[in-house]
Write an enzyme that holds these catalytic residues in place. Sequence first.
Site, PDB file in Angstrom:
ATOM      1  N   ALA A 125       0.794  -1.052  -0.007  1.00  0.00           N
ATOM      2  CA  ALA A 125      -0.036   0.131  -0.088  1.00  0.00           C
ATOM      3  C   ALA A 125       0.880   1.161   0.157  1.00  0.00           C
ATOM      4  O   ALA A 125       0.379   2.231  -0.479  1.00  0.00           O
ATOM      5  CB  ALA A 125      -0.895  -0.050   1.105  1.00  0.00           C
ATOM      6  N   HIS A 135      -3.305  -9.860  -4.751  1.00  0.00           N
ATOM      7  CA  HIS A 135      -4.656  -9.697  -4.303  1.00  0.00           C
ATOM      8  C   HIS A 135      -5.826  -9.271  -5.454  1.00  0.00           C
ATOM      9  O   HIS A 135      -6.792  -8.837  -5.024  1.00  0.00           O
ATOM     10  CB  HIS A 135      -4.673  -8.656  -3.007  1.00  0.00           C
ATOM     11  CG  HIS A 135      -3.978  -8.993  -1.801  1.00  0.00           C
ATOM     12  ND1 HIS A 135      -3.565  -8.432  -1.119  1.00  0.00           N
ATOM     13  CD2 HIS A 135      -3.655 -10.222  -1.480  1.00  0.00           C
ATOM     14  CE1 HIS A 135      -2.698  -8.765  -0.009  1.00  0.00           C
ATOM     15  NE2 HIS A 135      -2.663 -10.026  -0.320  1.00  0.00           N
ATOM     16  N   CYS A 194     -21.631 -17.191 -10.853  1.00  0.00           N
ATOM     17  CA  CYS A 194     -21.216 -17.959 -12.000  1.00  0.00           C
ATOM     18  C   CYS A 194     -20.032 -17.833 -12.748  1.00  0.00           C
ATOM     19  O   CYS A 194     -19.452 -18.550 -13.483  1.00  0.00           O
ATOM     20  CB  CYS A 194     -22.375 -18.054 -13.072  1.00  0.00           C
ATOM     21  SG  CYS A 194     -22.441 -16.299 -13.902  1.00  0.00           S
TER      22      CYS A 194
END
Length: 240
Positions: A26, A121, A132
């Site tokens: 970050a 991530h 789906c």
Amino acid sequence: MAKRQVLEQLAEWIKGSSYTLLLTGAGMSTESGIPDFRSQNGLWKNYDPAYVSSVDALEDHYKLFHEFYTLRLQDIETRIPHQGYEVLSRLQEQRLIHAIATQNVDGFHLRSGGRNVHELHGSLSRIYCHACSQEHSIEAFKKGTACSCGGKLRPSIVLFGEMLPEPVWEQAIAAIEQSDLVVVIGTSLQVYPVNQLPSMTKGRTALINQEPTAMDHVFDLSIYSSAKESLIELEKLLDR
């Protein structure tokens, strides 16, 4: 050693490395205005990050989940990658940096021309159906459109309560194992299992972060400074 001396040492290591991997977090993106989820400022001040970024929020409180991630997407669209990202792209072109693994989901490494980027991530730029797995557009997500199957749309990121995607994790481990230099930039290394990656290399390790971390003992070299400014200075040293 002074910051300049430590950066000079890192520059020499990069020049002598046959395979260098960067691991970013970050702190690499906060200098472009992207908020750190541990901060209680900006986007996060009205949300509990541990909940709004969880599978529970997606499944049980979708309105809150959708509201927050729409704000995140809108925020990222107003930001641009800082000069440090451009430095990394140039170093990759020169084959001084060979791969990048990142905890960030903003896609800034790819937007800046990065290559061989492992997004551990996931990425906010990809949208799919939670039920789906059909892919959808960012605009469809922002509008609150449901999938044709009736499922909820979501960004392709790892939420709390989910495992890291196995293929990208295996790619990152393979890169770590072949590297003889790993440089970690802008992460406190508090998130498992990514915080285990630096200790998996048999090569040298270096850290660039604004402040010390609980993992500093695994690094051969540490620089406590801005990611952007350190990378700009590092590029100048590599050009000498």
